[in-house]
Design an enzyme around this catalytic site. Structure first.
Site, PDB file in Angstrom:
ATOM      1  N   GLU A   1       0.848  -1.185   0.000  1.00 35.40           N
ATOM      2  CA  GLU A   1       0.000   0.000   0.000  1.00 35.40           C
ATOM      3  C   GLU A   1       0.888   1.241   0.000  1.00 35.40           C
ATOM      4  O   GLU A   1       1.798   1.345   0.801  1.00 35.40           O
ATOM      5  CB  GLU A   1      -0.899  -0.032   1.248  1.00 35.40           C
ATOM      6  CG  GLU A   1      -1.918   1.061   1.291  1.00 35.40           C
ATOM      7  CD  GLU A   1      -2.635   1.229  -0.039  1.00 35.40           C
ATOM      8  OE1 GLU A   1      -3.313   0.291  -0.472  1.00 35.40           O
ATOM      9  OE2 GLU A   1      -2.495   2.299  -0.664  1.00 35.40           O
TER      10      GLU A   1
ATOM     11  N   LYS B   1       8.273  -1.531  -2.479  1.00 38.17           N
ATOM     12  CA  LYS B   1       7.690  -0.757  -1.390  1.00 38.17           C
ATOM     13  C   LYS B   1       8.790  -0.178  -0.497  1.00 38.17           C
ATOM     14  O   LYS B   1       8.798   1.011  -0.159  1.00 38.17           O
ATOM     15  CB  LYS B   1       6.744  -1.650  -0.587  1.00 38.17           C
ATOM     16  CG  LYS B   1       6.267  -1.090   0.707  1.00 38.17           C
ATOM     17  CD  LYS B   1       5.299   0.060   0.531  1.00 38.17           C
ATOM     18  CE  LYS B   1       4.930   0.631   1.884  1.00 38.17           C
ATOM     19  NZ  LYS B   1       3.742   1.393   1.935  1.00 38.17           N
TER      20      LYS B   1
ATOM     21  N   CYS C   1       6.381   4.285   8.730  1.00 40.35           N
ATOM     22  CA  CYS C   1       7.024   3.570   7.622  1.00 40.35           C
ATOM     23  C   CYS C   1       8.486   3.909   7.366  1.00 40.35           C
ATOM     24  O   CYS C   1       9.308   3.006   7.220  1.00 40.35           O
ATOM     25  CB  CYS C   1       6.247   3.817   6.336  1.00 40.35           C
ATOM     26  SG  CYS C   1       4.688   2.957   6.314  1.00 40.35           S
TER      27      CYS C   1
HETATM   28  C1  UDX Z   1       4.808   7.299   3.690  1.00 40.62           C
HETATM   29  C2  UDX Z   1       4.798   7.199   2.165  1.00 40.62           C
HETATM   30  O1  UDX Z   1       4.662   8.524   1.608  1.00 40.62           O
HETATM   31  C3  UDX Z   1       3.660   6.303   1.700  1.00 40.62           C
HETATM   32  O2  UDX Z   1       3.707   6.129   0.291  1.00 40.62           O
HETATM   33  C4  UDX Z   1       3.772   4.943   2.396  1.00 40.62           C
HETATM   34  O3  UDX Z   1       2.678   4.127   2.045  1.00 40.62           O
HETATM   35  C5  UDX Z   1       3.827   5.108   3.898  1.00 40.62           C
HETATM   36  O4  UDX Z   1       4.884   6.005   4.266  1.00 40.62           O
HETATM   37  P1  UDX Z   1       3.389   8.647   5.504  1.00 40.62           P
HETATM   38  O5  UDX Z   1       4.410   8.177   6.469  1.00 40.62           O
HETATM   39  O6  UDX Z   1       1.950   8.464   5.831  1.00 40.62           O
HETATM   40  O7  UDX Z   1       3.597   7.947   4.086  1.00 40.62           O
HETATM   41  O8  UDX Z   1       3.595  10.225   5.261  1.00 40.62           O
HETATM   42  P2  UDX Z   1       4.536  11.098   4.317  1.00 40.62           P
HETATM   43  O9  UDX Z   1       3.696  12.133   3.687  1.00 40.62           O
HETATM   44  O10 UDX Z   1       5.392  10.314   3.423  1.00 40.62           O
HETATM   45  O11 UDX Z   1       5.462  11.864   5.378  1.00 40.62           O
HETATM   46  C6  UDX Z   1       6.415  11.184   6.178  1.00 40.62           C
HETATM   47  C7  UDX Z   1       7.152  12.164   7.051  1.00 40.62           C
HETATM   48  O12 UDX Z   1       8.033  12.984   6.295  1.00 40.62           O
HETATM   49  C8  UDX Z   1       6.244  13.137   7.822  1.00 40.62           C
HETATM   50  O13 UDX Z   1       6.713  13.292   9.134  1.00 40.62           O
HETATM   51  C9  UDX Z   1       6.381  14.415   7.038  1.00 40.62           C
HETATM   52  O14 UDX Z   1       6.124  15.556   7.814  1.00 40.62           O
HETATM   53  C10 UDX Z   1       7.845  14.348   6.606  1.00 40.62           C
HETATM   54  N1  UDX Z   1       8.132  15.160   5.400  1.00 40.62           N
HETATM   55  C11 UDX Z   1       7.559  14.834   4.209  1.00 40.62           C
HETATM   56  C12 UDX Z   1       9.018  16.222   5.494  1.00 40.62           C
HETATM   57  O15 UDX Z   1       9.563  16.520   6.568  1.00 40.62           O
HETATM   58  N2  UDX Z   1       9.303  16.941   4.361  1.00 40.62           N
HETATM   59  C13 UDX Z   1       8.742  16.664   3.152  1.00 40.62           C
HETATM   60  O16 UDX Z   1       9.055  17.361   2.165  1.00 40.62           O
HETATM   61  C14 UDX Z   1       7.836  15.579   3.081  1.00 40.62           C
END
Ligand code: UDX
Ligand code: ADP
Length: 464
Positions: A163, A222, A278
């Site tokens: 996913e 993944k 993740c």
């Molecule tokens: C991630 C993946 O994006 C997704 O495809 C996978 O299925 C699960 O892991 P998620 O952990 O829900 O999703 O959130 P994501 O939007 O990827 O952000 C992860 C972390 O990175 C957050 O703490 C976010 O604040 C941080 N982040 C993200 C940054 O600090 N800077 C960015 O530019 C993007």
């Protein structure tokens, strides 16, 4: 095997709940039953008030409202759901191991193994078993071995269908995914099983967005996708420290490089550090697999992404202490945000937890406001670090229900989550009620620097 009429999903968490809700919504002819051992969680999924669903995710309530009771069911009767289903998704948690070999690195597969054993015990008809949880490469093989050696002689096909939804945007990610990935055996039976899952997604996803691969490619993709995304965040965070030391502005650097179509603009926002269930887990997993295979340089390469992230969180906390005249002892520090990102109540690996821990070590008094996270969750997050006793954590951290109370009399505000509402606050009133000089440490680069400076705040953002 005939077409799928009954789907069972084991695990009603952040992945299983939203994913199955959308599958049910888009396939009214398939009965989808989501099961979990956690009775409270299932009760919450069945709550007549859709505001009480166990997961906060924009748009989820409407989809559950539409499908629940029609062809979407939440239940604790795991055995019955397994028995009835032709297709079973395994969507249980796979945390990083906290014991034994691979401790702190490898994924703990005990929940997945339990599911496989349960399926083997119950199944009396052929089943397609779909790995939905993020799992190390070759887990499918382990599941297959358990099913084939302990089962009742029925035929199992194992698919990997990772996913890619991100929390906070799960419903739009599920509604229009960049791609759906399905891995399976290259045998005739494997291909038939793949096709059955393709048919489920084809109810709403365009065929060109549904990719089919062999099972190992799917599993590794993944981990690779998450590693690449996390690496971008760590890369820009590394540059943020360099920006601070040179007078460059990380937002300007981000914009400039993001306009290069080869690089692209996404995941280049400097921050206090990435969190979530993740990124860290999957990279640690990748590091562990690489080490196990003797690929030391590959392992070290990816490990740096995690090291950089921990450095960024710690640097943020240290800077607060340094700026507040080298001591925060007895000082009130207000946290805006505790979730690992906006629009979710999930706090797993949130930077806020680590920053709070470090500041509590310096004897700061932390007052937290988060629009969606419950107080019990914050204390449990701190408790998990095992830095101090429950009583000590309760004394050091106060959870507030109102942002203006949280910041009243504070010496500093730390912004740990990028909730949109923080920008709409009356910052003049906040300033008037704080200790002076009033500091804001923006760990998410979301506030209007000029506006705050005009009011009189000492404002610092990451990478500026
Ligand atoms: C991630 C993946 O994006 C997704 O495809 C996978 O299925 C699960 O892991 P998620 O952990 O829900 O999703 O959130 P994501 O939007 O990827 O952000 C992860 C972390 O990175 C957050 O703490 C976010 O604040 C941080 N982040 C993200 C940054 O600090 N800077 C960015 O530019 C993007
Ligand atoms: P994710 O983010 O991967 O969805 P969660 O922790 O939110 O992870 O959800 C996983 C769910 O799986 C939990 O609600 C947990 O109770 C459930 N679970 C774990 N093992 C089993 C099992 N053997 N049978 C049923 N449910 C399980």
């Amino acid at each position: 095997m005939s077409t799928i009429k009954n789907i069972c999903c084991i695990g009603a968490g952040y992945v299983g709940g939203p994913t199955m809700s959308v599958i049910a919504q888009k396939n009214p002819n398939i009965n989808v039953t989501v099961v979990d051992l956690n009775t409270q969680r299932i009760a919450d999924w069945n709550d007549s008030d859709l505001n009480n669903l166990p997961i906060y995710e924009p748009g989820l309530d409407a989809v559950v409202g539409e499908a629940r009771g029609r062809n979407l069911f939440f239940s604790t009767d795991v055995d019955q759901a397994i028995a009835d289903a032709e297709m079973i998704f395994i969507s249980v948690n796979t945390p990083t191991k906290t014991y034994g070999s691979g401790k702190g690195m490898a994924a703990d597969l005990k929940y997945v193994e339990l599911c496989a054993r349960q399926i083997a015990k119950i199944a009396t008809t052929d089943k397609i078993v779909v790995e939905k949880s993020t799992l190390p490469v070759k887990t499918a093989q382990a599941i297959k071995s358990i099913l084939e050696n302990t089962g009742n002689g029925v035929n199992f096909q194992i698919l990997s269908n990772p996913e890619f939804l991100a929390e906070g945007t799960a419903m739009t990610d599920l509604e229009s995914p960049d791609r759906v990935l399905i891995g399976g055996d290259q045998t005739k039976e494997g291909q038939q099983a793949i096709q059955k899952l393709v048919d489920v997604y084809a109810a709403w996803v365009a065929p060109e967005r549904i990719l089919t691969t062999n099972i190992w490619s799917s599993e590794l993709s993944k981990l690779t996708a998450n590693a690449f995304l996390a690496q971008r965040v760590s890369s820009i965070n590394a540059m943020s420290e360099l920006c601070e030391a040179t007078g460059a502005d990380v937002n300007e650097v981000s914009k400039a490089i993001g306009m290069d179509s080869r690089i692209g603009p996404k995941f280049l926002k400097a921050s206090v550090g990435f969190g979530g269930s993740c990124f860290q887990k999957d990279i640690l997993n990748l590091v562990y697999i690489s080490k196990s295979l003797g690929l030391e340089t590959v392992a070290q390469y990816w490990e740096q992404v995690i090291i950089m992230n921990a450095h960024q969180r710690s640097r943020f906390a240290k800077n607060i202490v340094k700026t507040l005249y080298n001591t925060v002892s007895g000082k009130k520090i207000a946290f805006l945000g505790w979730a690992f990102k906006k629009d979710t109540n999930d706090t797993r690996e949130s930077a806020a937890i680590y920053v709070a821990d470090q500041l509590i070590d310096e004897q700061a008094e932390i007052h937290v406001f988060d629009p969606k996270v419950k107080a019990s969750q914050m204390y449990s997050d701190l408790g998990y670090l095992q830095s101090r006793s429950e009583a000590e954590n309760s004394a050091a951290l106060t959870v507030e229900n109102d942002p203006y109370t949280a910041v009243k009399g504070a010496h500093a505000i730390a912004v740990l989550t990028e909730w949109d509402e923080f920008n709409t606050y009356d910052w003049q009133t906040i300033y008037d009620n704080m200790n002076k000089p009033a500091f804001v440490f923006d760990g998410r680069n979301i506030l209007d620097a000029d506006k705050l400076a005009k009011i009189g705040f000492q404002y610092q953002a990451v990478g500026k």
